[in-house]
Design a protein around this motif. Structure first.
Motif, PDB file in Angstrom:
ATOM      1  N   SER A   1     -97.565 -10.872  -6.236  1.00 26.89           N
ATOM      2  CA  SER A   1     -97.252  -9.458  -5.852  1.00 26.89           C
ATOM      3  C   SER A   1     -95.812  -9.318  -5.678  1.00 26.89           C
ATOM      4  O   SER A   1     -95.232  -8.122  -5.901  1.00 26.89           O
ATOM      5  CB  SER A   1     -98.020  -9.025  -4.628  1.00 26.89           C
ATOM      6  N   THR A   2     -95.099 -10.361  -5.127  1.00 26.01           N
ATOM      7  CA  THR A   2     -93.809 -10.401  -4.736  1.00 26.01           C
ATOM      8  C   THR A   2     -92.744 -10.946  -5.778  1.00 26.01           C
ATOM      9  O   THR A   2     -91.763 -10.760  -5.979  1.00 26.01           O
ATOM     10  CB  THR A   2     -93.363 -10.959  -3.460  1.00 26.01           C
ATOM     11  N   ALA A   3     -93.284 -11.780  -6.779  1.00 19.17           N
ATOM     12  CA  ALA A   3     -92.644 -12.507  -7.834  1.00 19.17           C
ATOM     13  C   ALA A   3     -91.873 -11.650  -8.604  1.00 19.17           C
ATOM     14  O   ALA A   3     -90.603 -11.935  -8.918  1.00 19.17           O
ATOM     15  CB  ALA A   3     -93.725 -13.413  -8.587  1.00 19.17           C
ATOM     16  N   PRO A   4     -92.196 -10.546  -9.429  1.00 16.42           N
ATOM     17  CA  PRO A   4     -91.440  -9.591  -9.995  1.00 16.42           C
ATOM     18  C   PRO A   4     -90.164  -9.266  -9.203  1.00 16.42           C
ATOM     19  O   PRO A   4     -89.226  -8.855 -10.184  1.00 16.42           O
ATOM     20  CB  PRO A   4     -92.517  -8.182  -9.902  1.00 16.42           C
ATOM     21  N   TYR A   5     -90.106  -8.996  -8.129  1.00 12.99           N
ATOM     22  CA  TYR A   5     -88.998  -8.747  -7.470  1.00 12.99           C
ATOM     23  C   TYR A   5     -87.870  -9.996  -7.472  1.00 12.99           C
ATOM     24  O   TYR A   5     -86.718  -9.815  -7.618  1.00 12.99           O
ATOM     25  CB  TYR A   5     -89.250  -8.208  -5.917  1.00 12.99           C
ATOM     26  N   TYR A   6     -88.507 -11.102  -7.247  1.00 15.03           N
ATOM     27  CA  TYR A   6     -87.557 -12.174  -7.406  1.00 15.03           C
ATOM     28  C   TYR A   6     -87.209 -12.166  -8.735  1.00 15.03           C
ATOM     29  O   TYR A   6     -85.754 -12.754  -9.036  1.00 15.03           O
ATOM     30  CB  TYR A   6     -88.397 -13.549  -7.001  1.00 15.03           C
ATOM     31  N   ARG A   7     -87.938 -12.069  -9.611  1.00 16.44           N
ATOM     32  CA  ARG A   7     -87.268 -11.746 -11.213  1.00 16.44           C
ATOM     33  C   ARG A   7     -86.176 -10.978 -11.515  1.00 16.44           C
ATOM     34  O   ARG A   7     -85.267 -11.048 -11.900  1.00 16.44           O
ATOM     35  CB  ARG A   7     -88.495 -11.845 -12.394  1.00 16.44           C
TER      36      ARG A   7
ATOM     37  N   LEU B   1     -80.002 -15.376  -3.774  1.00 11.27           N
ATOM     38  CA  LEU B   1     -81.165 -16.093  -4.318  1.00 11.27           C
ATOM     39  C   LEU B   1     -81.220 -17.549  -3.734  1.00 11.27           C
ATOM     40  O   LEU B   1     -82.556 -17.993  -3.883  1.00 11.27           O
ATOM     41  CB  LEU B   1     -80.620 -16.144  -5.821  1.00 11.27           C
ATOM     42  N   ASP B   2     -80.299 -18.150  -2.993  1.00 12.24           N
ATOM     43  CA  ASP B   2     -80.222 -19.432  -2.320  1.00 12.24           C
ATOM     44  C   ASP B   2     -80.924 -19.292  -0.992  1.00 12.24           C
ATOM     45  O   ASP B   2     -81.362 -20.047  -0.431  1.00 12.24           O
ATOM     46  CB  ASP B   2     -78.897 -19.721  -2.130  1.00 12.24           C
ATOM     47  N   VAL B   3     -81.305 -18.001  -0.493  1.00 12.55           N
ATOM     48  CA  VAL B   3     -82.084 -17.991   0.774  1.00 12.55           C
ATOM     49  C   VAL B   3     -83.362 -18.203   0.652  1.00 12.55           C
ATOM     50  O   VAL B   3     -84.199 -17.859  -0.063  1.00 12.55           O
ATOM     51  CB  VAL B   3     -81.803 -16.485   1.468  1.00 12.55           C
ATOM     52  N   GLN B   4     -83.903 -18.981   1.529  1.00  9.24           N
ATOM     53  CA  GLN B   4     -85.139 -19.591   1.262  1.00  9.24           C
ATOM     54  C   GLN B   4     -86.342 -18.491   1.558  1.00  9.24           C
ATOM     55  O   GLN B   4     -87.352 -18.525   0.523  1.00  9.24           O
ATOM     56  CB  GLN B   4     -85.483 -20.802   2.441  1.00  9.24           C
ATOM     57  N   ASN B   5     -86.308 -17.747   2.262  1.00  8.98           N
ATOM     58  CA  ASN B   5     -87.172 -16.671   2.270  1.00  8.98           C
ATOM     59  C   ASN B   5     -87.140 -15.776   0.821  1.00  8.98           C
ATOM     60  O   ASN B   5     -88.418 -14.957   0.759  1.00  8.98           O
ATOM     61  CB  ASN B   5     -87.063 -15.642   3.507  1.00  8.98           C
ATOM     62  N   ILE B   6     -86.016 -15.797   0.363  1.00 11.68           N
ATOM     63  CA  ILE B   6     -85.907 -14.996  -0.841  1.00 11.68           C
ATOM     64  C   ILE B   6     -86.821 -15.732  -1.869  1.00 11.68           C
ATOM     65  O   ILE B   6     -87.350 -15.422  -3.018  1.00 11.68           O
ATOM     66  CB  ILE B   6     -84.493 -14.548  -1.286  1.00 11.68           C
ATOM     67  N   LYS B   7     -86.533 -17.098  -1.912  1.00 12.37           N
ATOM     68  CA  LYS B   7     -86.961 -17.816  -2.889  1.00 12.37           C
ATOM     69  C   LYS B   7     -88.452 -18.044  -2.831  1.00 12.37           C
ATOM     70  O   LYS B   7     -89.304 -18.132  -3.913  1.00 12.37           O
ATOM     71  CB  LYS B   7     -86.421 -19.359  -2.743  1.00 12.37           C
ATOM     72  N   ASP B   8     -89.146 -17.748  -1.712  1.00 12.05           N
ATOM     73  CA  ASP B   8     -90.482 -17.940  -1.241  1.00 12.05           C
ATOM     74  C   ASP B   8     -91.308 -16.758  -1.939  1.00 12.05           C
ATOM     75  O   ASP B   8     -92.447 -16.697  -2.438  1.00 12.05           O
ATOM     76  CB  ASP B   8     -90.768 -17.784  -0.003  1.00 12.05           C
ATOM     77  N   LEU B   9     -90.346 -15.566  -2.284  1.00 14.58           N
ATOM     78  CA  LEU B   9     -91.001 -14.427  -3.054  1.00 14.58           C
ATOM     79  C   LEU B   9     -91.825 -14.681  -4.549  1.00 14.58           C
ATOM     80  O   LEU B   9     -92.720 -14.310  -4.895  1.00 14.58           O
ATOM     81  CB  LEU B   9     -90.015 -13.294  -3.477  1.00 14.58           C
ATOM     82  N   GLU B  10     -90.987 -15.714  -5.094  1.00 13.43           N
ATOM     83  CA  GLU B  10     -91.365 -16.440  -6.249  1.00 13.43           C
ATOM     84  C   GLU B  10     -92.934 -16.745  -6.534  1.00 13.43           C
ATOM     85  O   GLU B  10     -93.595 -16.854  -7.420  1.00 13.43           O
ATOM     86  CB  GLU B  10     -90.467 -17.434  -6.951  1.00 13.43           C
ATOM     87  N   GLY B  11     -93.397 -17.414  -5.270  1.00 12.73           N
ATOM     88  CA  GLY B  11     -94.568 -17.931  -5.088  1.00 12.73           C
ATOM     89  C   GLY B  11     -95.893 -17.141  -5.013  1.00 12.73           C
ATOM     90  O   GLY B  11     -96.898 -17.638  -4.968  1.00 12.73           O
ATOM     91  N   ASN B  12     -95.575 -15.866  -4.675  1.00 14.16           N
ATOM     92  CA  ASN B  12     -96.535 -14.742  -4.765  1.00 14.16           C
ATOM     93  C   ASN B  12     -96.693 -13.901  -5.699  1.00 14.16           C
ATOM     94  O   ASN B  12     -95.646 -13.382  -6.181  1.00 14.16           O
ATOM     95  CB  ASN B  12     -96.220 -14.106  -3.182  1.00 14.16           C
TER      96      ASN B  12
ATOM     97  N   VAL C   1     -84.389  -6.822  -0.960  1.00 18.07           N
ATOM     98  CA  VAL C   1     -83.871  -7.036  -2.457  1.00 18.07           C
ATOM     99  C   VAL C   1     -83.672  -5.771  -2.805  1.00 18.07           C
ATOM    100  O   VAL C   1     -82.505  -5.646  -3.645  1.00 18.07           O
ATOM    101  CB  VAL C   1     -84.946  -7.804  -3.430  1.00 18.07           C
ATOM    102  N   LYS C   2     -84.500  -4.745  -2.844  1.00 20.31           N
ATOM    103  CA  LYS C   2     -84.356  -3.308  -3.376  1.00 20.31           C
ATOM    104  C   LYS C   2     -82.936  -3.004  -2.658  1.00 20.31           C
ATOM    105  O   LYS C   2     -82.193  -2.219  -3.537  1.00 20.31           O
ATOM    106  CB  LYS C   2     -85.312  -2.524  -2.818  1.00 20.31           C
ATOM    107  N   GLN C   3     -82.800  -3.131  -1.509  1.00 19.13           N
ATOM    108  CA  GLN C   3     -81.491  -2.542  -0.927  1.00 19.13           C
ATOM    109  C   GLN C   3     -80.290  -3.075  -1.431  1.00 19.13           C
ATOM    110  O   GLN C   3     -79.235  -2.546  -1.409  1.00 19.13           O
ATOM    111  CB  GLN C   3     -81.484  -2.691   0.706  1.00 19.13           C
TER     112      GLN C   3
END
Length: 267
Positions: free
Chosen positions: A60-66, A47-58, A31-33
């Motif tokens: 520590s990683t949710a801020p990057y999804y937002r 955003l539609d990639v499932q592995n990226i969507k999974d960031l929202e559920g954690n 995401v950073k890259q």
């Protein structure tokens, strides 16, 4: 060569492919890259990639999804309105790109963008910073237009489309449905006018045929009447009208002939 052309058409494609195998911290790094990559200004597919969507559920990683959603749909003002910690810290490259995307959002609805509005909305310190940002946007191909220094505004000619939020689909469908209804109404109106013109044409054709038939009937009647009165010989009425003219010309010719004779000579 085909992959190169595809990448040039969709710069985010490479990150989408990598996102299918990246998980956890690797997905965060991806995401950073993507947010710092040059030429990448749409992020909906990522955003539609499932592995990226999974960031929202954690947590520590949710801020990057937002943050990724902010770059897909939001503006610099949205960043400023959120409390500290809601988004991770942005690099200078990320801030620059978010400001560029914010210019795109403003340019979607306004053709003339005053420098003062841009400076305030983008948190820039001077008009020079505003002009430099717009020039960068023009060089990147996300917006085109004219810098009007005299009137202190940017005149927009073209702007790219940003990602569409799912919540906006209803409004888009409504607009397109209204456009289709308008097209149907115009088509019905045009077809009605065509039908009316065809009816008028047909009526004129019938009237012409009736008129020609009437003229033919009148001529036949006159011919019959003339034949009965002149012993069966029919003469064109026009020729009868010309007969006095011929008689008058003949009389004039005779008079002219008499004037031309010399005394003492017999013809």
């Amino acid at each position: 060569m085909g992959d190169k052309n595809a990448a040039s058409l969709n710069p985010c494609e490479q990150f989408v492919l990598l996102g299918k195998s990246a998980k956890g911290l690797a997905a965060v790094e991806l995401v950073k890259q993507a947010l710092q990559a040059q030429g990448v200004f749409t992020f909906g597919e990522l955003l539609d990639v499932q592995n990226i969507k999974d960031l929202e559920g954690n947590e520590s990683t949710a801020p990057y999804y937002r943050l990724l959603k902010l770059f897909a749909y939001g503006t610099y003002k949205d960043l400023q309105d959120q409390e500290a910690g809601f988004f991770p810290e942005l690099s200078s490259v990320m801030l620059r790109k978010l400001r560029l995307l914010s210019v795109v959002t403003l340019a979607e609805t306004e053709k003339l963008l005053p420098y003062a509005t841009l400076q305030q909305s983008l948190g820039l310190e001077s008009v020079r910073d505003v002009e430099d940002l717009i020039i960068e946007g023009i060089s990147s191909g996300i917006v085109t237009g004219k810098l009007d220094q005299k009137n202190s505004c940017f005149e927009v000619d073209y702007v790219i489309g940003r990602d569409v939020q799912p919540t906006d689909f209803g409004a888009i469908i409504s607009v397109l449905s209204g456009w289709c209804d308008t097209c149907d109404s115009m088509l019905t109106s045009v077809e009605g006018q065509i039908d009316k013109l065809n009816e008028d044409k047909a009526a004129k054709s019938v009237h012409r045929q009736e008129l020609e038939a009437t003229i033919a009937s009148v001529k036949a009647s006159l011919k019959t009447q003339a034949g009965n009165s002149d012993g069966g010989e029919w003469k064109d009425p026009d020729s009868r009208m010309d007969q006095p003219d011929r008689m008058e010309r003949s009389s004039k010719d005779k008079k002219g002939g008499k004037k031309g004779r010399m005394p003492g000579f017999n013809s």
